[in-house]
Design a protein around this motif. Structure first.
Motif, PDB file in Angstrom:
ATOM      1  N   LYS A  66     -26.804 -35.559  45.993  1.00  0.00           N
ATOM      2  CA  LYS A  66     -25.981 -34.339  45.899  1.00  0.00           C
ATOM      3  C   LYS A  66     -24.735 -34.636  45.069  1.00  0.00           C
ATOM      4  CE  LYS A  66     -28.172 -31.417  48.756  1.00  0.00           C
ATOM      5  NZ  LYS A  66     -28.657 -30.114  48.409  1.00  0.00           N
TER       6      LYS A  66
ATOM      7  N   ASP B  81     -31.144 -27.236  46.973  1.00  0.00           N
ATOM      8  CA  ASP B  81     -29.762 -27.153  46.461  1.00  0.00           C
ATOM      9  C   ASP B  81     -29.256 -25.714  46.482  1.00  0.00           C
ATOM     10  OD1 ASP B  81     -29.851 -29.898  45.912  1.00  0.00           O
ATOM     11  OD2 ASP B  81     -30.714 -29.548  43.915  1.00  0.00           O
ATOM     12  N   HIS B  82     -28.022 -25.560  46.845  1.00  0.00           N
ATOM     13  CA  HIS B  82     -27.307 -24.277  46.750  1.00  0.00           C
ATOM     14  C   HIS B  82     -28.044 -23.112  47.410  1.00  0.00           C
ATOM     15  CE1 HIS B  82     -24.387 -26.223  44.283  1.00  0.00           C
ATOM     16  NE2 HIS B  82     -25.239 -26.458  43.290  1.00  0.00           N
TER      17      HIS B  82
ATOM     18  N   ILE C  15     -30.671 -17.760  38.704  1.00  0.00           N
ATOM     19  CA  ILE C  15     -30.489 -19.019  39.458  1.00  0.00           C
ATOM     20  C   ILE C  15     -31.785 -19.815  39.347  1.00  0.00           C
ATOM     21  CG2 ILE C  15     -30.045 -20.033  41.724  1.00  0.00           C
ATOM     22  CD1 ILE C  15     -28.529 -17.549  42.497  1.00  0.00           C
TER      23      ILE C  15
ATOM     24  N   LYS D 206     -27.138 -21.573  49.969  1.00  0.00           N
ATOM     25  CA  LYS D 206     -26.121 -20.572  50.359  1.00  0.00           C
ATOM     26  C   LYS D 206     -25.846 -19.612  49.195  1.00  0.00           C
ATOM     27  CE  LYS D 206     -21.579 -20.313  52.606  1.00  0.00           C
ATOM     28  NZ  LYS D 206     -21.529 -18.940  52.208  1.00  0.00           N
ATOM     29  N   THR D 207     -25.771 -20.163  47.982  1.00  0.00           N
ATOM     30  CA  THR D 207     -25.522 -19.316  46.799  1.00  0.00           C
ATOM     31  C   THR D 207     -26.693 -18.355  46.597  1.00  0.00           C
ATOM     32  OG1 THR D 207     -24.448 -21.258  45.862  1.00  0.00           O
ATOM     33  CG2 THR D 207     -24.871 -19.425  44.356  1.00  0.00           C
TER      34      THR D 207
ATOM     35  N   LYS E 256     -26.120 -14.447  46.692  1.00  0.00           N
ATOM     36  CA  LYS E 256     -26.280 -13.638  45.469  1.00  0.00           C
ATOM     37  C   LYS E 256     -27.528 -12.774  45.487  1.00  0.00           C
ATOM     38  CE  LYS E 256     -23.458 -16.091  42.246  1.00  0.00           C
ATOM     39  NZ  LYS E 256     -23.370 -17.053  41.194  1.00  0.00           N
TER      40      LYS E 256
ATOM     41  N   ARG F 172     -27.005 -33.086  42.027  1.00  0.00           N
ATOM     42  CA  ARG F 172     -28.194 -32.397  42.569  1.00  0.00           C
ATOM     43  C   ARG F 172     -29.377 -32.478  41.599  1.00  0.00           C
ATOM     44  NH1 ARG F 172     -23.756 -30.064  44.569  1.00  0.00           N
ATOM     45  NH2 ARG F 172     -23.713 -29.561  46.778  1.00  0.00           N
TER      46      ARG F 172
END
Ligand SMILES: Nc1nc2c(ncn2[C@@H]2O[C@H](COP(=O)(O)OP(=O)(O)OP(=O)(O)O)[C@@H](O)[C@H]2O)c(=O)[nH]1
Length: 391
Positions: free
Chosen positions: A370, A262-263, A338, A265-266, A270, A374
């Protein structure tokens, strides 16, 4: 029958051929090849000095030839130790050569005795063959491919060490034992031939080992994802097709899991790409730990992975997926602020399914996971239920 000189010249020629083969293989960067190459240079020079021993002064004919031949044995041992990722013990190997040459000089100039020289040389050569034997024998369980080269080397080392032990005993006990290496008696010629071909034979064994190591490295590179070590898409799909055919034939259950980080890309944006890479690698490690050894886990692209789980019904597949999801979520990731998680979609094999339809249903389940926020597991049955409720 061949003369002793001819035997030694043939051995020199063989060492030269081995040198050429090893020279062409040196670019493969396999540890140990350089030492085997050096061993054949030493061996080639030693065979020539032995062969022309009668025409040469005593120092090169005795100490020179034996020092070179012993160095060839030492380099071969070091080469084998490196081939099998063992401590090379370079210092010990060449110290043994120095001790041997000193003893040969002692039994040549101070206490002249051909028998004593033969015995110390045989002990040294038997020790070298024995060391290679134990190196190869000790590595047999971690050897990744066919064990044929290992058995070949073990058999050759046994033969070489046994031959040297017999030769030393004979020299000690038999009053008719030869008094020169070049004496053309039947048994002397046999020992000389066996000894002279030991280096080319052990080099051949080393080349077989290097060849197997190269093949398994190439196979690993082709079938494993470079970053994570999970199976590649192609390797996973090949195995999945076989499992599907087996499930169809044997009428056993099989499930497929699609696992998506999940995530990512974040995380990348970051914390940087390395943090994203670390999350992908951790996911693979956790999945390998949570799944069984018969389950196949591979990276099918980007942040998406798949697991093929044979002989497993949907309930057990859900349990495995939930374990994986929780273990990954609870892993002490070093991602400040995160908390990486995964979403998982599962489909179950139905008669007539192709890999494509099975993956498609797992993919639809994954997208539902999703959609559901998620960090959760969804099966195709959840979808069937939801679709039914909506209609
Ligand atoms: N660090 C890293 N990032 C990768 C790698 N392969 C793909 N990515 C990135 O993974 C991201 C995947 O983005 P998305 O498909 O939007 O997925 P996501 O951000 O995980 O979002 P969701 O899947 O919807 O939770 C992209 O930004 C890719 O550049 C990789 O090997 N390493």
């Amino acid at each position: 029958m061949l003369s002793t000189k001819e035997v030694l010249l043939i051995a020199a020629l063989l060492s030269f051929v081995m040198f050429l083969v090893l020279y062409s293989a040196r670019h493969n960067r396999i540890d140990g090849i350089g030492e085997l190459l050096l061993a054949n240079v030493f061996g080639l020079c030693a065979y020539l000095l032995y062969a022309f021993g009668r025409e040469l002064p005593p120092l090169p004919a005795y100490e020179g030839a034996n020092a070179l031949y012993a160095s060839a044995a030492a380099a071969t041992v070091i080469g084998y130790r490196k081939l099998f990722n063992r401590n090379a013990a370079v210092w010990q190997a060449y110290s043994a050569v120095v001790v041997l040459v000193t003893l040969i000089a002692v039994f040549h100039y101070w206490y002249p005795s051909f028998a004593a020289r033969t015995i110390v040389v045989s002990i040294f050569q038997a020790g070298a063959a024995g060391t290679i034997f134990w190196t190869v024998y000790g590595a047999r369980n971690e050897w990744p491919s066919s064990r044929y080269p290992l058995y070949f080397i073990i058999a050759m080392c046994t033969f070489i060490a046994g031959g040297h032990a017999f030769r030393a005993l004979r020299q000690l006990l038999d009053t008719h034992a030869p008094t020169s290496l070049l004496e053309p008696t039947g048994l002397n010629l046999f020992f000389l031939s066996a000894g002279a071909f030991a280096l080319p034979v052990l080099t051949l064994g080393g080349l077989l080992v290097a060849h197997c190591a190269l093949l398994s490295a190439a196979e690993y590179a082709a079938n494993r994802d470079f970053l994570t070590g999970a199976r590649t898409r192609r390797a996973l799909f090949d195995g999945a097709e076989r499992e599907l055919a087996r499930a169809m034939r044997a009428k056993v259950s099989l499930c497929v899991m699609l696992v998506d980080l999940d995530h990512l890309k974040t995380i990348n944006d970051k914390l940087g790409h390395f943090a994203g890479d670390r999350a992908l690698t951790t996911l693979t490690r956790v999945a390998m730990k949570c799944l069984r050894s018969v389950d196949d886990f591979g990276r099918i692209g980007g942040d998406e992975f798949a697991a093929v789980i044979p002989d497993t019904d949907l309930d057990d597949a859900i349990k495995a997926a939930t374990r994986l999801k929780n273990e990954f979520y609870n892993f002490p990731h070093q991602c400040q602020g995160i908390r990486p998680s995964v979403s998982i979609g599962i489909s179950k094999f139905r008669p007539g399914d192709s890999l494509g339809t099975l993956l498609e249903r797992a993919d639809t389940a994954l997208y539902r996971a999703k959609d559901a926020g998620r960090n959760c597991v969804m099966t195709e049955e959840d979808i069937v239920e939801r679709v039914a409720l909506q209609s």
